[in-house]
Design an enzyme around this catalytic site. Structure first.
Site, PDB file in Angstrom:
ATOM      1  N   HIS A 149       0.964  -1.178  -0.048  1.00 41.50           N
ATOM      2  CA  HIS A 149      -0.039   0.056   0.072  1.00 41.50           C
ATOM      3  C   HIS A 149       0.745   1.130   0.054  1.00 41.50           C
ATOM      4  O   HIS A 149       0.935   2.295  -0.836  1.00 41.50           O
ATOM      5  CB  HIS A 149      -0.919  -0.030   1.275  1.00 41.50           C
ATOM      6  CG  HIS A 149      -1.605   1.219   1.662  1.00 41.50           C
ATOM      7  ND1 HIS A 149      -3.171   1.037   1.159  1.00 41.50           N
ATOM      8  CD2 HIS A 149      -1.411   2.375   1.764  1.00 41.50           C
ATOM      9  CE1 HIS A 149      -3.466   2.466   1.281  1.00 41.50           C
ATOM     10  NE2 HIS A 149      -2.415   3.209   1.724  1.00 41.50           N
ATOM     11  N   GLU A 150       1.763   1.281   1.010  1.00 38.84           N
ATOM     12  CA  GLU A 150       2.550   2.594   1.179  1.00 38.84           C
ATOM     13  C   GLU A 150       3.238   2.771  -0.206  1.00 38.84           C
ATOM     14  O   GLU A 150       3.683   3.785  -0.408  1.00 38.84           O
ATOM     15  CB  GLU A 150       3.417   2.560   2.371  1.00 38.84           C
ATOM     16  CG  GLU A 150       2.555   2.495   3.692  1.00 38.84           C
ATOM     17  CD  GLU A 150       1.610   3.643   3.711  1.00 38.84           C
ATOM     18  OE1 GLU A 150       1.622   4.729   3.127  1.00 38.84           O
ATOM     19  OE2 GLU A 150       0.463   3.454   4.183  1.00 38.84           O
ATOM     20  N   HIS A 157       1.850   4.712  -2.762  1.00 39.22           N
ATOM     21  CA  HIS A 157       1.734   6.088  -2.552  1.00 39.22           C
ATOM     22  C   HIS A 157       3.255   6.634  -3.138  1.00 39.22           C
ATOM     23  O   HIS A 157       3.373   7.713  -3.704  1.00 39.22           O
ATOM     24  CB  HIS A 157       1.783   6.514  -1.197  1.00 39.22           C
ATOM     25  CG  HIS A 157       0.451   6.390  -0.527  1.00 39.22           C
ATOM     26  ND1 HIS A 157      -0.539   7.094  -1.124  1.00 39.22           N
ATOM     27  CD2 HIS A 157      -0.261   5.768   0.428  1.00 39.22           C
ATOM     28  CE1 HIS A 157      -1.812   6.910  -0.524  1.00 39.22           C
ATOM     29  NE2 HIS A 157      -1.513   5.860   0.495  1.00 39.22           N
ATOM     30  N   HIS A 214       3.770   6.773  -6.804  1.00 38.75           N
ATOM     31  CA  HIS A 214       2.962   8.061  -7.387  1.00 38.75           C
ATOM     32  C   HIS A 214       3.787   9.498  -7.393  1.00 38.75           C
ATOM     33  O   HIS A 214       3.622   9.915  -8.086  1.00 38.75           O
ATOM     34  CB  HIS A 214       1.684   8.527  -6.496  1.00 38.75           C
ATOM     35  CG  HIS A 214       0.530   9.020  -6.983  1.00 38.75           C
ATOM     36  ND1 HIS A 214      -0.513   9.246  -6.378  1.00 38.75           N
ATOM     37  CD2 HIS A 214       0.284   9.270  -8.268  1.00 38.75           C
ATOM     38  CE1 HIS A 214      -1.212   9.900  -7.182  1.00 38.75           C
ATOM     39  NE2 HIS A 214      -0.784   9.947  -8.389  1.00 38.75           N
TER      40      HIS A 214
HETATM   41 ZN   LIG Z   1      -2.734   5.364   1.994  1.00 39.45          ZN
END
Ligand SMILES: [Zn+2]
Length: 698
Positions: free
Chosen positions: A461-462, A465, A468
């Site tokens: 998940h991290e 980010h 991105h």
């Molecule tokens: Zn998040």
């Protein structure tokens, strides 16, 4: 030489930073930035990017970078000295931001830039920066006059103080609690590595705490019901009047809501949710409420089924006639083990941290045609490490700074933040530097750290980010993902990456048993995927409960009393929850997302973005299906890539990651998927695509 005053093209020497460096650095950078703002506001300047924006960015970027470094240290190596200076600087930083946001002269320069004939010939990123800045100027009150203007500044300052104090209380209340046990039998059921980490060095005593690596396994595995009750109550009453009074967040919650309502009124909005939704993909609080209620309606029958099953199991198999909230995690883990015949602890043996990390790098490399290499760093703690990311030509795209283990004085949870943004200069490219922080259990002895599958999902998940920002092709920091993507779409890449933790081809790369080095066996994988949607109904209504509570305490003209906040929570629970916590439960008091983070009136964005991310991942599933059909038609055996489809990955990189916030998220999604988002993939992935839940196979 102050290590916080290095040039933007130098890497920060974290090990050299001391609390006494902070105030002089921030004060100097603030002074430089202030002067640059005043110069940029000169109406005699030519209305061009280079005359107005470039010098402004040159002066403000070092300030924001240093402030990010200080904020990071405050979160991961907190100390009383650091916290004091951080808090002192926080008010100066907030004052500066408020001053810039209210700078009428600067606002007029942005308006001039927007009206200049050359504007329409600018690159999209520059146009976007100006448009967003104009919007943000209005939202920060630049058009306010006189009394309203003064009051607005006070409200902003108080808001940041309140939220910092809220976070401090949660951290202190968590740290202040411990329980010493001298009878190891009380830890019956708790995994050995957890028990070992709790043991005191030279005594037969174990000290329990409320940090996740202790709290979660005790709640899941400890057979001692009283022990679970004790920890549950301590955790649930943190920072409330039910716990240690010096950390009570009740008044801060009231203050936060009242300040938010006042801010919204001053700016001419109906309420705080209305204000926040100006910068979101969702159009109104009603649209959010409708979305959440629709989801609750689909999920509640599944949640009720989940609870009925759990109660029956707890009664028959565990002798728990009156299932209580502190039994839920424990009974659920037992039910999961009995139904799917595996435990998280068994799975954990396959996920050693070094293997998972190299597997993650491998996935990123395959999907996005980049390379990650370990690199040296002068870090803030022995746990800190770094990787550089390179494109196919070998050029450096950015740096990832990792800090994965829980320890005292480190804020809980997992998050990503930007230390330095990507920026294109006349004389070169400034690459992004990104923090990725987790709180995994650290290695014990000479064995590597073992991650739960949930930990692995968190890491992926991290990493979404981080990608991105790291795979950004946005030349202007003001249009970068973290500055410009709508809040309710920012979780698209992160939740998208989680899906790969369920792919067989990926798990082969992520796993090697800590003792035997064997990869995850196929039958265990099949039990894991069968269990994937275990209690997905209960989990969904829980997320909806948090989200609905959040939006409904933020759509009032005035603040609420703490009693009204708790009543609102009860009403939401009446509507969507299937299990009621005890009356002393004080969930809002440690809900830092809402009161110390940026998620006020925005918690729904997790579910909102799940719709986007599940739908985006479906494009990779479709590519895998197409590849299988093509291979079958050609009489070939299929390779092992599965959903790791590089072509789809390249399109995702170009249309979603690389464009950051240059265009609205809805446009990026449509460019990738060829249509607007649909809820179907999320419901299918969560096992809730039928209107009525099918009976469970026992
Ligand atoms: Zn998040």
């Amino acid at each position: 030489m102050n290590p916080l005053l290095v040039s933007m093209d130098t890497l920060v020497d974290y090990a050299a930073i001391k609390p006494e460096h902070i105030a002089p650095a921030i004060e100097q950078l603030l002074q430089t930035a202030r002067a640059a703002v005043d110069r940029a506001a000169n109406p005699a300047l030519e209305a061009s990017w280079d005359a107005i924006i470039t010098p402004l960015d040159d002066a403000s970027e070092p300030l924001w970078r240093t402030w990010s470094v200080v904020g990071h240290l405050n979160s991961v190596v907190n100390s009383p000295e650091l916290r004091d200076v951080y808090n002192a600087m926080l008010s100066q930083i907030t004052e500066f931001s408020t001053w810039v946001g209210l700078h009428a002269g600067l606002y007029q320069q942005y308006q001039r830039l927007h009206q200049t004939p050359a504007f329409h010939t600018w690159p999209p990123a520059r146009k976007r920066v100006i448009e967003l800045a104009l919007r943000d100027f209005k939202l920060s009150g630049v058009e306010l006059q006189g009394q309203a203007r003064t009051r607005y500044a006070e409200v902003s300052d108080q808001q940041s103080q309140v939220s910092q104090k809220f976070a401090d209380n949660v951290l202190d209340a968590t740290d202040a609690w411990s329980l010493v046990i001298d009878d190891i039998k009380r830890l019956d059921g708790v995994p050995e590595d957890v028990v070992a980490s709790l043991k005191e060095t030279d005594a037969q005593r174990w000290t329990l705490n409320l940090k996740m690596p202790c709290y979660l396994p005790v709640m899941q595995y400890a057979r001692d019901r009283d022990l679970r009750h004790t920890l549950y109550k301590a955790y649930a009453t943190r920072a409330s009047e039910q716990g240690a009074h010096e950390f009570d967040n009740s008044t801060l919650i009231e203050q936060a809501l009242s300040l938010r309502a006042e801010e919204s009124t001053l700016l001419g909005f109906k309420h705080f949710a209305d204000l926040r939704l100006q910068t979101r993909m969702a159009d109104s609080d009603q649209e959010v409420i409708d979305f959440l209620r629709q989801l609750a309606q689909r999920a509640k029958p599944y949640a009720e089924r989940d609870l009925v099953e759990l109660k029956a199991f707890a009664q028959q198999e565990l002798g728990l006639d009156d299932l209580q909230p502190w039994d839920i995690a424990f009974a659920s883990e037992c039910l999961r083990e009995s139904r799917y015949a595996y435990s998280e602890d068994e799975v954990k043996q396959y996920f050693t941290e070094p293997r998972v990390l190299s597997g993650l790098f491998d996935v990123v490399q395959t999907l996005f045609n980049v390379t990650l290499k370990d690199c040296a760093i002068s870090g803030w703690h022995a746990d800190a490490r770094a990787a550089s990311i390179h494109n196919a030509k070998g050029d450096i795209l950015g740096y990832l700074l990792l800090d994965l283990y829980a320890r005292p004085a480190k804020q809980g949870g997992a998050w990503v933040d930007s230390e330095r943004n990507r920026r294109k200069h006349l004389n070169g490219l400034q690459t992004p530097i990104i923090y990725l922080t987790c709180n995994f259990a650290r290695p014990q002895g000479d064995r590597p750290a073992l991650l739960t599958h949930d930990d692995v999902i968190t890491l992926f998940h991290e990493s979404g980010h981080a990608l991105h920002a790291l795979l950004s092709e946005v030349d202007e920091p003001g249009a970068s993902a973290f500055s410009a993507v709508e809040w309710d779409a920012i979780e698209l890449p992160s939740q998208f990456m989680e899906n790969f933790c369920w792919e067989w081809s990926v798990l082969q790369r992520l796993t090697a048993h800590v003792d035997t080095q064997e990869p995850l066996p196929r039958d265990l994988y099949e039990r894991m995927t069968a269990a994937r949607n275990f209690q997905s109904g209960m989990q969904t209504v829980r997320q909806v409960e948090f989200s609905l509570f959040d939006i409904l305490i933020h759509n009032h003209r005035q603040g609420l009393s703490i009693a009204e906040v708790l009543t609102q929570l009860d009403q939401v629970r009446d509507e969507v929850a299937v299990m009621r916590p005890p009356s002393w439960h004080r969930f809002p008091h440690s809900f830092s997302h809402l009161f110390a983070g940026g998620y006020g009136a925005g918690y729904y964005s997790y579910k909102w973005a799940e719709v986007l991310s599940a739908d985006a991942f479906e494009a990779f599933e479709e590519a895998a299906t197409r590849a299988a059909k093509t291979a079958h038609a050609a009489g070939q055996t299929l390779g092992t890539a599965g959903a790791l489809d590089a072509l789809t990955g390249e399109r995702f990189k170009q249309e979603v990651l690389a464009v950051g916030g240059v265009r609205p998220a809805a446009e990026s999604f449509k460019a990738f998927r060829g249509r607007a988002p649909r809820m179907d993939a999320l419901l299918r992935h969560s096992g809730m695509s039928d209107a009525v839940p099918p009976a469970v196979n026992q």
